[in-house]
Design a protein around this motif. Structure first.
Motif, PDB file in Angstrom:
ATOM      1  N   THR A 254       0.833  -1.200   0.000  1.00 18.50           N
ATOM      2  CA  THR A 254       0.000   0.000   0.000  1.00 18.50           C
ATOM      3  C   THR A 254       0.869   1.253   0.000  1.00 18.50           C
ATOM      4  O   THR A 254       2.065   1.194   0.283  1.00 18.50           O
ATOM      5  N   ILE A 255       0.237   2.355  -0.282  1.00 22.11           N
ATOM      6  CA  ILE A 255       0.930   3.637  -0.236  1.00 22.11           C
ATOM      7  C   ILE A 255       1.377   3.915   1.196  1.00 22.11           C
ATOM      8  O   ILE A 255       2.472   4.426   1.426  1.00 22.11           O
ATOM      9  N   ASP A 256       0.535   3.549   2.157  1.00 23.03           N
ATOM     10  CA  ASP A 256       0.898   3.724   3.562  1.00 23.03           C
ATOM     11  C   ASP A 256       2.150   2.922   3.922  1.00 23.03           C
ATOM     12  O   ASP A 256       2.992   3.390   4.690  1.00 23.03           O
ATOM     13  N   GLY A 257       2.255   1.721   3.400  1.00 23.17           N
ATOM     14  CA  GLY A 257       3.439   0.901   3.659  1.00 23.17           C
ATOM     15  C   GLY A 257       4.702   1.569   3.158  1.00 23.17           C
ATOM     16  O   GLY A 257       5.715   1.621   3.862  1.00 23.17           O
ATOM     17  N   HIS A 258       4.639   2.105   1.949  1.00 21.44           N
ATOM     18  CA  HIS A 258       5.791   2.816   1.394  1.00 21.44           C
ATOM     19  C   HIS A 258       6.084   4.083   2.196  1.00 21.44           C
ATOM     20  O   HIS A 258       7.235   4.443   2.414  1.00 21.44           O
ATOM     21  N   TYR A 259       5.021   4.748   2.638  1.00 22.70           N
ATOM     22  CA  TYR A 259       5.170   5.966   3.441  1.00 22.70           C
ATOM     23  C   TYR A 259       5.901   5.670   4.740  1.00 22.70           C
ATOM     24  O   TYR A 259       6.868   6.347   5.087  1.00 22.70           O
ATOM     25  N   TRP A 260       5.449   4.645   5.492  1.00 21.97           N
ATOM     26  CA  TRP A 260       6.071   4.321   6.769  1.00 21.97           C
ATOM     27  C   TRP A 260       7.496   3.809   6.583  1.00 21.97           C
ATOM     28  O   TRP A 260       8.364   4.054   7.427  1.00 21.97           O
ATOM     29  N   GLU A 261       7.751   3.119   5.482  1.00 18.19           N
ATOM     30  CA  GLU A 261       9.114   2.670   5.196  1.00 18.19           C
ATOM     31  C   GLU A 261      10.026   3.876   4.970  1.00 18.19           C
ATOM     32  O   GLU A 261      11.133   3.940   5.507  1.00 18.19           O
ATOM     33  N   ALA A 262       9.554   4.842   4.207  1.00 17.45           N
ATOM     34  CA  ALA A 262      10.347   6.045   3.933  1.00 17.45           C
ATOM     35  C   ALA A 262      10.581   6.860   5.202  1.00 17.45           C
ATOM     36  O   ALA A 262      11.685   7.373   5.432  1.00 17.45           O
ATOM     37  N   ILE A 263       9.563   6.968   6.049  1.00 16.60           N
ATOM     38  CA  ILE A 263       9.691   7.719   7.300  1.00 16.60           C
ATOM     39  C   ILE A 263      10.705   7.051   8.223  1.00 16.60           C
ATOM     40  O   ILE A 263      11.587   7.714   8.788  1.00 16.60           O
ATOM     41  N   SER A 264      10.598   5.752   8.393  1.00 14.08           N
ATOM     42  CA  SER A 264      11.517   5.056   9.297  1.00 14.08           C
ATOM     43  C   SER A 264      12.949   5.096   8.757  1.00 14.08           C
ATOM     44  O   SER A 264      13.899   5.249   9.526  1.00 14.08           O
ATOM     45  N   ARG A 265      13.111   5.007   7.440  1.00 14.11           N
ATOM     46  CA  ARG A 265      14.446   5.105   6.842  1.00 14.11           C
ATOM     47  C   ARG A 265      15.028   6.506   7.043  1.00 14.11           C
ATOM     48  O   ARG A 265      16.192   6.658   7.407  1.00 14.11           O
ATOM     49  N   ALA A 266      14.200   7.517   6.862  1.00 14.52           N
ATOM     50  CA  ALA A 266      14.667   8.900   7.024  1.00 14.52           C
ATOM     51  C   ALA A 266      15.104   9.169   8.459  1.00 14.52           C
ATOM     52  O   ALA A 266      16.134   9.827   8.683  1.00 14.52           O
ATOM     53  N   LYS A 267      14.357   8.665   9.432  1.00 12.11           N
ATOM     54  CA  LYS A 267      14.739   8.856  10.834  1.00 12.11           C
ATOM     55  C   LYS A 267      16.082   8.197  11.117  1.00 12.11           C
ATOM     56  O   LYS A 267      16.938   8.779  11.771  1.00 12.11           O
ATOM     57  N   TYR A 268      16.257   6.969  10.623  1.00 10.03           N
ATOM     58  CA  TYR A 268      17.513   6.249  10.846  1.00 10.03           C
ATOM     59  C   TYR A 268      18.689   6.967  10.181  1.00 10.03           C
ATOM     60  O   TYR A 268      19.726   7.172  10.811  1.00 10.03           O
TER      61      TYR A 268
END
Length: 53
Positions: free
Chosen positions: A22-36
């Motif tokens: 889902t778009i949400d899945g890609h969104y949360w993946e991008a957010i968690s990667r950006a934080k790291y």
């Protein structure tokens, strides 16, 4: 930082194994990667090290 890396990799694994991510899945993946990545860069900039035993 290790917790954020683990979180990012878990989300990444779930999204990559999904038949229709889902778009949400890609969104949360991008957010968690950006934080790291942000914390990793800050640690390098501040010349911080962590010794894990």
């Amino acid at each position: 930082m290790r917790e954020l890396e683990l979180e990012w990799k878990q989300i990444q694994s779930i999204v990559s194994k999904s038949v229709e991510p889902t778009i949400d899945g890609h969104y949360w993946e991008a957010i968690s990667r950006a934080k790291y990545i942000y914390l990793l860069r800050e640690a390098r900039h501040r010349k911080l090290r962590a010794d894990f035993h």
